[in-house]
Motif scaffolding. Sequence first.
Motif, PDB file in Angstrom:
ATOM      1  N   ARG A  24     -14.075  -7.165   6.098  1.00  0.00           N
ATOM      2  CA  ARG A  24     -13.442  -5.850   6.084  1.00  0.00           C
ATOM      3  C   ARG A  24     -12.894  -5.560   4.687  1.00  0.00           C
ATOM      4  N   ALA A  25     -12.779  -4.295   4.396  1.00  0.00           N
ATOM      5  CA  ALA A  25     -12.176  -3.859   3.131  1.00  0.00           C
ATOM      6  C   ALA A  25     -11.139  -2.789   3.451  1.00  0.00           C
ATOM      7  N   ILE A  26      -9.929  -3.001   2.978  1.00  0.00           N
ATOM      8  CA  ILE A  26      -8.860  -1.994   3.088  1.00  0.00           C
ATOM      9  C   ILE A  26      -8.675  -1.419   1.698  1.00  0.00           C
ATOM     10  N   LEU A  27      -9.113  -0.195   1.531  1.00  0.00           N
ATOM     11  CA  LEU A  27      -9.141   0.420   0.208  1.00  0.00           C
ATOM     12  C   LEU A  27      -8.244   1.660   0.181  1.00  0.00           C
ATOM     13  N   GLY A  28      -7.809   1.990  -1.007  1.00  0.00           N
ATOM     14  CA  GLY A  28      -6.974   3.174  -1.175  1.00  0.00           C
ATOM     15  C   GLY A  28      -6.106   3.052  -2.406  1.00  0.00           C
ATOM     16  N   PRO A  29      -5.313   4.062  -2.665  1.00  0.00           N
ATOM     17  CA  PRO A  29      -4.434   4.022  -3.843  1.00  0.00           C
ATOM     18  C   PRO A  29      -3.299   3.031  -3.642  1.00  0.00           C
ATOM     19  N   THR A  30      -2.436   2.942  -4.658  1.00  0.00           N
ATOM     20  CA  THR A  30      -1.257   2.083  -4.537  1.00  0.00           C
ATOM     21  C   THR A  30      -0.316   2.641  -3.478  1.00  0.00           C
ATOM     22  N   ASN A  31       0.595   1.785  -3.021  1.00  0.00           N
ATOM     23  CA  ASN A  31       1.606   2.162  -2.019  1.00  0.00           C
ATOM     24  C   ASN A  31       0.952   2.602  -0.714  1.00  0.00           C
ATOM     25  N   THR A  32       0.010   1.787  -0.257  1.00  0.00           N
ATOM     26  CA  THR A  32      -0.586   2.035   1.065  1.00  0.00           C
ATOM     27  C   THR A  32      -0.290   0.894   2.026  1.00  0.00           C
ATOM     28  N   GLY A  33       0.409  -0.141   1.581  1.00  0.00           N
ATOM     29  CA  GLY A  33       0.750  -1.262   2.453  1.00  0.00           C
ATOM     30  C   GLY A  33      -0.376  -2.262   2.631  1.00  0.00           C
ATOM     31  N   LYS A  34      -1.342  -2.284   1.716  1.00  0.00           N
ATOM     32  CA  LYS A  34      -2.509  -3.163   1.881  1.00  0.00           C
ATOM     33  C   LYS A  34      -2.116  -4.639   1.825  1.00  0.00           C
ATOM     34  N   THR A  35      -1.330  -5.008   0.803  1.00  0.00           N
ATOM     35  CA  THR A  35      -0.962  -6.417   0.661  1.00  0.00           C
ATOM     36  C   THR A  35      -0.109  -6.884   1.833  1.00  0.00           C
ATOM     37  N   HIS A  36       0.790  -6.060   2.276  1.00  0.00           N
ATOM     38  CA  HIS A  36       1.626  -6.413   3.427  1.00  0.00           C
ATOM     39  C   HIS A  36       0.762  -6.670   4.661  1.00  0.00           C
ATOM     40  N   ILE A 274      -1.545   2.425 -12.626  1.00  0.00           N
ATOM     41  CA  ILE A 274      -0.216   2.228 -13.214  1.00  0.00           C
ATOM     42  C   ILE A 274       0.751   3.290 -12.715  1.00  0.00           C
ATOM     43  N   ALA A 275       0.305   4.537 -12.707  1.00  0.00           N
ATOM     44  CA  ALA A 275       1.185   5.624 -12.260  1.00  0.00           C
ATOM     45  C   ALA A 275       1.613   5.441 -10.814  1.00  0.00           C
ATOM     46  N   GLY A 276       0.751   4.785 -10.033  1.00  0.00           N
ATOM     47  CA  GLY A 276       1.059   4.578  -8.623  1.00  0.00           C
ATOM     48  C   GLY A 276       2.237   3.670  -8.363  1.00  0.00           C
ATOM     49  N   ARG A 277       2.765   3.008  -9.414  1.00  0.00           N
ATOM     50  CA  ARG A 277       3.974   2.197  -9.236  1.00  0.00           C
ATOM     51  C   ARG A 277       5.186   3.069  -8.935  1.00  0.00           C
ATOM     52  N   ALA A 278       5.085   4.363  -9.221  1.00  0.00           N
ATOM     53  CA  ALA A 278       6.203   5.269  -8.955  1.00  0.00           C
ATOM     54  C   ALA A 278       6.229   5.631  -7.473  1.00  0.00           C
ATOM     55  N   GLY A 279       7.405   5.503  -6.874  1.00  0.00           N
ATOM     56  CA  GLY A 279       7.547   5.833  -5.463  1.00  0.00           C
ATOM     57  C   GLY A 279       7.094   4.670  -4.598  1.00  0.00           C
ATOM     58  N   ARG A 280       7.956   4.189  -3.741  1.00  0.00           N
ATOM     59  CA  ARG A 280       7.594   3.101  -2.848  1.00  0.00           C
ATOM     60  C   ARG A 280       7.927   3.499  -1.423  1.00  0.00           C
ATOM     61  N   GLY A 281       7.164   2.978  -0.496  1.00  0.00           N
ATOM     62  CA  GLY A 281       7.377   3.354   0.899  1.00  0.00           C
ATOM     63  C   GLY A 281       7.118   4.835   1.079  1.00  0.00           C
ATOM     64  N   THR A 282       8.048   5.508   1.676  1.00  0.00           N
ATOM     65  CA  THR A 282       7.892   6.952   1.907  1.00  0.00           C
ATOM     66  C   THR A 282       8.564   7.777   0.820  1.00  0.00           C
ATOM     67  N   ARG A 283       9.111   7.134  -0.227  1.00  0.00           N
ATOM     68  CA  ARG A 283       9.769   7.873  -1.305  1.00  0.00           C
ATOM     69  C   ARG A 283       8.725   8.336  -2.316  1.00  0.00           C
ATOM     70  N   ASP A 284       8.739   9.610  -2.623  1.00  0.00           N
ATOM     71  CA  ASP A 284       7.756  10.186  -3.544  1.00  0.00           C
ATOM     72  C   ASP A 284       8.012   9.717  -4.967  1.00  0.00           C
ATOM     73  N   GLY A 285       6.964   9.768  -5.777  1.00  0.00           N
ATOM     74  CA  GLY A 285       7.077   9.370  -7.171  1.00  0.00           C
ATOM     75  C   GLY A 285       6.466  10.412  -8.086  1.00  0.00           C
TER      76      GLY A 285
END
Length: 861
Positions: A24-36, A274-285
């Motif tokens: 399986r592959a779980i793909l998407g931008p940063t802050n999608t909870g993939k690693t968790h 890199i830009a995707g490091r802004a905003g974590r969880g449901t908080r916008d960045g």
Amino acid sequence: MTVSTRQMVPALHTARLAERAPVRAILGPTNTGKTHLALERMLAHSSGIIGFPLRLLARENYDRMVRLKGVRSVALITGEEKIIPPQARWFSCTVEAMPMNRPVDFVAVDEIQLCADPERGHIFTDRLLNARGLSETLFLGADTIAPLMRTLIRDVEVETRPRLSSLSYTGHTRLSRLPPRTAIVAFSMADVYAIAELIRRKRGGCAVVMGQLSPRTRNAQVALYQNREVDYLVATDAIGMGLNMNIDHVAFAGLSKFDGQRHRMLAPAEIAQIAGRAGRGTRDGTFGTTGECPPLPETMAEAIETHHFEPLPFLWWRSSKLSFASPQALYDSLCQKTPHPSLRPAEPASDMQTLSALMQTPAVRTLATTPQHTRLLWEICQIPDFRKLGLDSHIRLCGQLFAILAKDGRLPSSWLKSRLASLEHTGGEIEDLMHRLMGIRTWSYVAAHPEWVENAPHWQRHTRMLEDALSDALHERLASRFVDRRAASLARRLEEADGAPLLCAISKTGEVCVEGHDVGHMRGFAFTPDPQAARSDQTLILKAARRAARSEIPRLVTRFLQAPEREITLNLQTGHILWRDDPIAHLRKGPSVLHPVIHIEDAEFLESAHKSRIRERLAQVITNIQQQALAPLFRAEQAVADYPLLRGIVHAMMENGGVATLAAPPHLPPKEAHLLRQQAIRLHGALAFCTPLLKPQPMALRSLLLRIHNALPIAELPPPGAVSMRLNTPPDAAMLALLRSVGWLASGSTLIRLDIAASIVQDMRALCARAPKPLPLSLASRLGVSKKDLPEVLKGLGIRLQSPTTMPRHHAGPPAPFMVLPTRQPEKRKQRHSRPEHGKHLQNAQNSSPFAILSMLRRQM
């Protein structure tokens, strides 16, 4: 307990298992909870391996897994560190260190899109094609790899996940206006340092994260930011890989980087990572640019916001089916053609370049004659070039290691100790510590191979200890250079207070404390920043003090208004008014000498109402100082109020600071003359003065008031108690007038106090009223001059002198160097009888000033 990869059980997978186990592959931008999700899936299986792109991430997730499953069940494998308990079931690894021959139920690889990385892509591609779990295989990364993944892996299940929060582009922002919780991204060490220094000056400090830092140092720097000791992070693109921090905004200070071979522009997908490091969880960045970096093109900004990028065109590949028959066979197997059109042969990496160079050396050709030695050679060539001293230096080191291991089987402890000796020092600058850390990482990698070194556990502990010590020292240097905790705390409170008063106190000694931080000292009503603070930090300190002063300055003004008058003094040299030895105001020219204007010193925290109240208090203080020092003059003013002629004389004295030059010598009735004498006012020709005002303190005050009123520089008066002073240079006319008004007469090159000069002239006139008389022997002492200078001084006062050699023969008396002559010639008496008006002039000369007497005598000669 640590073991090498050679001791692991064989056969991670077979073709049959790969066929039936889901991929399986779980793909998407940063802050999608993939690693968790991947960690949850792995720990749900009885065993598993997960590969991360950075040693830091492997360590971070190892610690997380230990908290959940216990230290005995979790292993950590990186190039420099191996922690493998005998009962280990779950493994956190770097992608390069994943044990490919260990069978486990679950396998995952994070950031799989790095298959397209020119330097490390072939390793990720190998894991994509060959790493499989017995029950489940999971790949995590950006969806740009999805098309190629479907092409290369049959029956792969691709799931695309949306970002949990939105990411918005805010354009270009100046560095000084970046909001708190911002990460500024630069792509060179010089830029990182320059930006970090600017942030320290403007906002109190920042954390620094670079790929060259050790995991321990990076964790410590991240903790600075996460714990809100600082509100800014300056980093390279190292933050783009899984570092989860509370970042609200990412600002790019550049959009190009050196990738090991050339400078190139970042692809939109890399910027998004890199830009995707802004905003974590449901908080916008948000993200944008800063510094000299221009704004992003609209199309690129929109692509990053919507996470729409061009799919990867190819993946880098290098064969993992290697032949160890000989070094040449090994090299040839590394250069095999790609098995698929979507795979591109990887450029020769550092390990292949090292192998190619060592193959040409006679010593290696002599030693690498067996498969075992060829395998050893390849393992040594795969040592990463942590030191970055150049490929030649790295090749020489690998050659030395191979020669010793091939001949002796182990690296002697004495040899290893000598190599580590130069790296144990924790002093020096940031660059020195980073260089030593890179060297330690090399030896940590070597010590992690227990079959390479004697007493491997000892050297593993020793290198880890050295790395920790250097990492701590490096963190300390970074924090010392780029973090001012006081300024950072004040900057945070200024942001959070939103206009509310800060907690501030001003001690009785003037120390200013804001929010528990000593920020400076009040010098009167002016704030002086802490001298230990860097000059560049004073803007921030002033800002904090300005905010805090809203509540404290009124209390300070009230304290001044209630202060005893002894705390307020007047500097008689400069005209500054001091409160507790700190200047708060100074005197300026006013309508008259005794009525100067009080100017409050510039103090940005004082309001006009405060200044008005301070000025009123100081006006009363200056009045009291004058009333006390010039009391005889003010008493005289009251005593002569009913005598118009005397009132005019005293008024002239007050208008001229105590000594008045009248238009002509006044003729006073005996009663009025007696009244003046009672007030200690003397008339010396056309000069009127008050004798008590010639004392040191009243004279200094009058000198100050006269200088201020006439805009004259500071005049050097004779020492207190002196009656004369020798002049080194003749004063100009303005200074002569000032000295005369203060109470000093210039006689030749000597200043004589006015009351002494008047007494001497009066005594000499009485002494030789009718005939020349010898010069009194005590006269030099009375004038405070030497006998050599006495004739010049007396002549300057208008006293006529004659040498004994020119005296008439009939003169009798003791010999003297000079004789004092009468002030009028005897032969002129006939003229006085024939010209009564001239006789009257001579009679008036008895009461004239020394200058008038001198002029008269010159006319007579």
